[in-house]
Design an enzyme around this catalytic site. Structure first.
Site, PDB file in Angstrom:
ATOM      1  N   HIS A 153      15.187  34.168 -23.388  1.00 52.84           N
ATOM      2  CA  HIS A 153      16.487  34.820 -23.240  1.00 52.84           C
ATOM      3  C   HIS A 153      17.360  34.449 -24.434  1.00 52.84           C
ATOM      4  O   HIS A 153      17.337  33.310 -24.898  1.00 52.84           O
ATOM      5  CB  HIS A 153      17.131  34.359 -21.933  1.00 52.84           C
ATOM      6  CG  HIS A 153      18.429  35.031 -21.610  1.00 52.84           C
ATOM      7  ND1 HIS A 153      18.545  36.400 -21.462  1.00 52.84           N
ATOM      8  CD2 HIS A 153      19.679  34.521 -21.390  1.00 52.84           C
ATOM      9  CE1 HIS A 153      19.791  36.696 -21.160  1.00 52.84           C
ATOM     10  NE2 HIS A 153      20.501  35.575 -21.118  1.00 52.84           N
TER      11      HIS A 153
ATOM     12  N   ASN B 185      26.164  33.454 -22.549  1.00 55.62           N
ATOM     13  CA  ASN B 185      25.054  34.170 -21.935  1.00 55.62           C
ATOM     14  C   ASN B 185      25.448  35.645 -21.807  1.00 55.62           C
ATOM     15  O   ASN B 185      26.481  35.959 -21.198  1.00 55.62           O
ATOM     16  CB  ASN B 185      24.768  33.575 -20.557  1.00 55.62           C
ATOM     17  CG  ASN B 185      23.515  34.148 -19.929  1.00 55.62           C
ATOM     18  OD1 ASN B 185      23.068  35.227 -20.264  1.00 55.62           O
ATOM     19  ND2 ASN B 185      22.963  33.417 -18.980  1.00 55.62           N
TER      20      ASN B 185
ATOM     21  N   CYS C  38      19.137  41.685 -23.927  1.00 53.53           N
ATOM     22  CA  CYS C  38      20.005  40.535 -24.185  1.00 53.53           C
ATOM     23  C   CYS C  38      20.097  40.241 -25.672  1.00 53.53           C
ATOM     24  O   CYS C  38      21.108  39.740 -26.167  1.00 53.53           O
ATOM     25  CB  CYS C  38      19.491  39.315 -23.419  1.00 53.53           C
ATOM     26  SG  CYS C  38      17.824  38.779 -23.882  1.00 53.53           S
TER      27      CYS C  38
END
Length: 636
Positions: free
Chosen positions: A249, A283, A81
Site C-alpha cells: 500500500h 494514508n 492508492c
C-alpha cells in the site's frame, strides 16, 4: 507554457467551453463517454452505476473548499492508492498543482455567474517531453448517491474526483488505474526525476552512519521542494495490523522535520541528542493510522513543547495522517520513492543540471541492420541491434542521471519491462557499435513506465543502449540524461562511413581499428615544476587528442579512439605534447604498426623524450597501448 502544451485527442478546452457557453449546454465528452467502456476494460460494475454532475450531488459545488490539501483525496472503490499518494504529494506544493490544474480560478464554479459554467474542466500531465492537456466533462460515476471513486472529505469539493477522471481518460479507463507505480504518477504530475530506494531496518541505526545519511537525504530533498512517497512490502502480520499499517500500500510523505525535544529526553536519528527526526505520512484511504509510538494521542508528544506541537499542526483525528519516528519508519517501510525537481533553466542563478533528451522507438525490421528491437543482454546476438544513443561527453568526474521512459499501454494495466546499459566508447565514435565495449553501468529492468539510475562517470564519451527485456517488442521511448556538465545526446544511426566521391577516389575504408592509450607515464623527472601534458593519436587522416593534464609530471592516460582505415598497413602514431601559452612543445613520438584484423596488440611502449633540458641520463617514459583491428567493414 501555453505554447508547449499538446492537446490530448485534439480537444481544445477554450474552444469547447466557448461553444458550450454560447449554446447554453453542458459539455458531454465524446472521447470519454459516460458508459461502461470508460470504467473497465476487463472488469464489471459492482452494482448499478449512475453518472451524475456535481450540482446533482450537492447544492453548491466547488473545485476547492478552503484551499487544497492532501486531505482532499480519499480512495474509493478502485485500487489506485499509488495515484492518490502522488496527488497528495503535489497538493502540498502550490507551484506543482497549479501546473496540473491550470487557471483553476477560471475553471471553478462562479455562483454569481452561473451562465459561465460549461460542465468542462482541463488538467495537464507531463508526457514525453511536453505538457499534455486533457479535457473532461463533469459527469462522475456514482453508486447510491455517492462518488464511486476518489472523493474529498467535503461533499462540495470536486477537484480530486475530476483530476482522477482526467488521468483515467489519459490512461484509457478507470480500471487502468487499478495497480500502478507512485513514481509514474509523480513524473506525470511534474516532469521531474523520480528515484526509488530500498529501505532496510539497519538504515535507522545511527551508529552505522547510514541512518543519518538516508534521513538527511530525505530531509534535504523535502526542504528543497521534492516529493516523497513510501510503501511497505513486508509480509502481512498481526504486528503490522495492530499498529494500523498496511502492506502493499502506498503512503504520501507530507512532512519531514527534526523536532526539538525537552531537556533530559533521549532522541535518535538526528545530529544531536535533543532532536528527533520525524516523518509525517498520509494514508490515501483517509483513515487507518499508525497507532504506535508518537501516534496522534501518544504520550510521547509530552516530550515536545506545546509551541512546537502547534507549529507541527498536531491534531487528534482519524484523517489518515500521522507522525512516526524515522527509526520506526525504516523498520516498517521498505521502499521510498523520491521525486526531485531538476533545475535546468539557463537563466537561473541556482542551475545545477544540464539536460540532454532523446525520443526514439524500438521497431522490428527484417533487415538486421535496420532492426531496432534487440532485447536485453540475454539476447547476445541481437542486443546491439537496439537504438544506440551516443555523443554523451563527460568532462572530469560528473554526476549523471539517465532516465528511460515509455508510454503506458492505453486502456490496459500491462507494462513493458525496460532498462538500459551505459558503455564507455571511443572519444571520436560516430557510427554504431558492432562489438561489445566496456560496460560501466546499467539500470535494473522493471515493468514500470520509467527506470532511473544515479551514477558518477569519469571523463570520457559514453553511449547508452535502452532496451526492452524481451526481444522483438515495439514501443516508443524517451531517454533523458541529466549531468552537471554539458553533454550531448543523439542516436547513432549509421553502421559505417558512407560511400562518397572522396572515398571512391581514395579507397573506401576497409577496417575499424580501435586504439586504447592507458596507464601512467613519467615525464621529465629532473624538472622542478610540472608540465601540462596531453597526447595525440593519429592514424591515416584521423586524429584524437586527450584531455590536458595540468601541472603534473605523471599523467594518467585512459583514452580510446577508433579509426576507419583505408590501408591497414599505415601506422598508428602517438605523440605527447606539453601545452604552452605560445607554442606547444613535442615531448616524444611513437610509431606503431597496426595489428592484424583478427588479433589484439598490447604493448608497453617507451617514449624517448625530445626535451633534454633535464639531463641526458634519464630512462625513457613508458606508456601502454592496445590496438585492435576488430571489424572488417566490407562484411557489413
Amino acid at each position: 507554457m501555453a505554447n508547449a502544451v499538446k492537446l490530448f485527442r485534439d480537444q481544445s478546452f477554450s474552444a469547447l467551453k466557448r461553444d458550450c457557453i454560447q449554446g447554453r449546454t453542458l459539455f458531454e465528452d465524446p472521447c470519454f463517454p459516460a458508459n461502461t467502456e470508460s470504467l473497465f476494460y476487463t472488469g464489471s460494475a459492482p452494482g448499478e452505476i449512475e453518472w451524475r454532475r456535481p450540482q446533482e450531488l450537492c447544492e453548491s459545488p466547488r473545485l476547492f473548499v478552503d484551499g487544497i490539501s492532501s486531505h482532499d483525496l480519499n480512495q474509493g472503490e478502485l485500487g489506485n492508492c499509488w495515484f492518490l499518494a502522488a496527488a497528495s504529494c503535489i497538493a502540498t506544493r502550490d507551484g506543482l498543482w497549479q501546473k496540473v490544474i491550470p487557471d483553476w480560478r477560471e475553471q471553478d464554479w462562479d455562483p454569481k455567474r452561473p451562465e459561465k459554467y460549461g460542465g468542462i474542466f482541463c488538467f495537464r500531465f507531463w508526457r514525453f517531453t511536453e505538457w499534455t492537456e486533457v479535457v473532461v466533462d463533469d459527469r462522475l460515476p456514482t453508486m447510491g448517491g455517492d462518488l464511486l471513486y476518489c472523493h474529498s472529505t467535503s461533499r462540495q469539493e470536486f477537484w480530486s474526483a475530476l483530476l482522477e477522471k482526467a488521468y483515467a481518460k489519459l490512461s484509457g479507463c478507470y480500471e487502468a488505474l487499478s495497480g500502478g507505480n507512485v513514481g509514474d504518477a509523480l513524473l506525470d504530475f511534474t516532469g521531474a526525476v523520480v528515484e526509488t530506494l530500498d529501505v532496510k531496518p539497519e538504515d535507522s541505526v545511527e551508529t552505522s552512519g547510514e541512518g543519518f545519511k538516508l534521513g538527511d537525504h530525505l530531509l534535504t530533498t523535502f526542504d528543497q521542494g521534492g516529493l516523497i512517497s513510501c510503501s511497505s512490502h513486508l509480509k502481512p502480520s498481526a504486528e503490522m495490523q495492530d499498529l494500523g499499517l498496511n502492506t502493499q500500500h502506498s503512503y504520501s510523505v507530507t512532512g519531514l522535520r527534526r523536532v526539538p525535544l525537552t531537556a533530559g529526553t533521549l532522541a535518535g536519528s538526528g545530529p544531536g541528542p535533543d532532536t528527533q527526526l520525524m516523518v509525517r505520512m498520509r494514508n490515501p484511504w483517509g483513515n487507518s493510522e499508525w497507532i504506535g509510538p508518537w501516534s496522534d494521542a501518544s504520550k510521547e508528544w509530552n516530550k515536545v513543547s506545546k509551541h512546537e506541537r502547534k507549529k507541527m499542526g498536531i491534531v487528534v483525528r482519524n484523517d489518515g495522517e500521522f507522525w512516526m519516528t524515522f527509526d520506526d519508519w525504516c523498520k516498517y517501510f521498505t521502499k521510498v520513492i523520491i521525486c526531485f525537481l531538476v533545475n535546468t533553466s539557463r537563466l537561473s542563478l541556482r542551475k545545477t543540471w544540464e539536460q540532454a533528451m532523446f525520443g526514439g522507438a524500438w521497431t522490428r525490421h527484417t533487415n538486421p541492420l535496420l532492426h531496432r528491437a534487440g532485447g536485453c543482454t540475454n539476447h547476445i546476438e541481437t542486443f546491439l541491434h537496439n537504438p544506440q544513443v551516443g555523443d554523451i561527453e563527460v568532462q572530469g568526474f560528473s554526476r549523471a542521471v539517465p532516465k528511460l521512459r515509455i508510454h503506458r499501454r492505453e486502456g490496459k494495466g500491462e507494462m513493458l519491462m525496460i532498462g538500459f546499459s551505459i558503455f564507455r566508447v571511443e572519444r571520436n565514435r560516430e557510427y554504431r557499435l558492432h562489438t561489445y565495449p566496456e560496460r560501466v553501468e546499467g539500470s535494473r529492468y522493471a515493468d514500470t513506465r520509467s527506470v532511473f539510475l544515479r551514477t558518477v562517470l569519469s571523463a570520457g564519451r559514453y553511449l547508452i543502449i535502452p532496451t526492452t527485456f524481451l526481444a522483438d517488442i515495439e514501443a516508443p521511448f524517451l531517454l533523458r540524461v541529466f549531468t552537471d556538465t554539458v553533454s550531448g545526446c543523439r542516436e547513432l544511426t549509421l553502421d559505417k562511413p558512407k560511400v562518397t566521391c572522396w572515398n571512391i577516389m581514395y579507397r573506401y575504408p576497409r577496417m575499424a581499428t580501435h586504439v586504447h592509450l592507458h596507464g601512467a607515464m613519467d615525464l621529465l623527472k629532473q624538472r622542478t615544476s610540472g608540465a601540462d601534458p596531453y597526447a595525440v593519436i593519429k592514424c591515416e587522416f584521423g586524429r584524437v587528442r586527450t584531455a590536458v593534464f595540468e601541472d603534473t609530471l605523471n599523467p594518467q592516460f585512459d583514452t580510446k579512439a577508433i579509426f576507419y582505415r583505408r590501408n591497414p598497413k599505415f601506422p598508428v602514431i602517438i605523440q605527447v605534447w606539453d601545452r604552452n601559452i605560445f607554442w606547444d612543445r613535442l615531448l616524444g613520438e611513437i610509431t606503431l604498426e597496426a595489428a592484424p584484423s583478427d588479433t589484439a596488440q598490447r604493448q608497453v611502449l617507451e617514449l624517448q623524450r625530445k626535451d633534454k633540458r633535464g639531463g641526458g641520463g634519464e630512462a625513457p617514459s613508458r606508456i601502454e597501448v592496445t590496438i585492435t583491428s576488430s571489424l572488417d567493414l566490407m562484411t557489413l
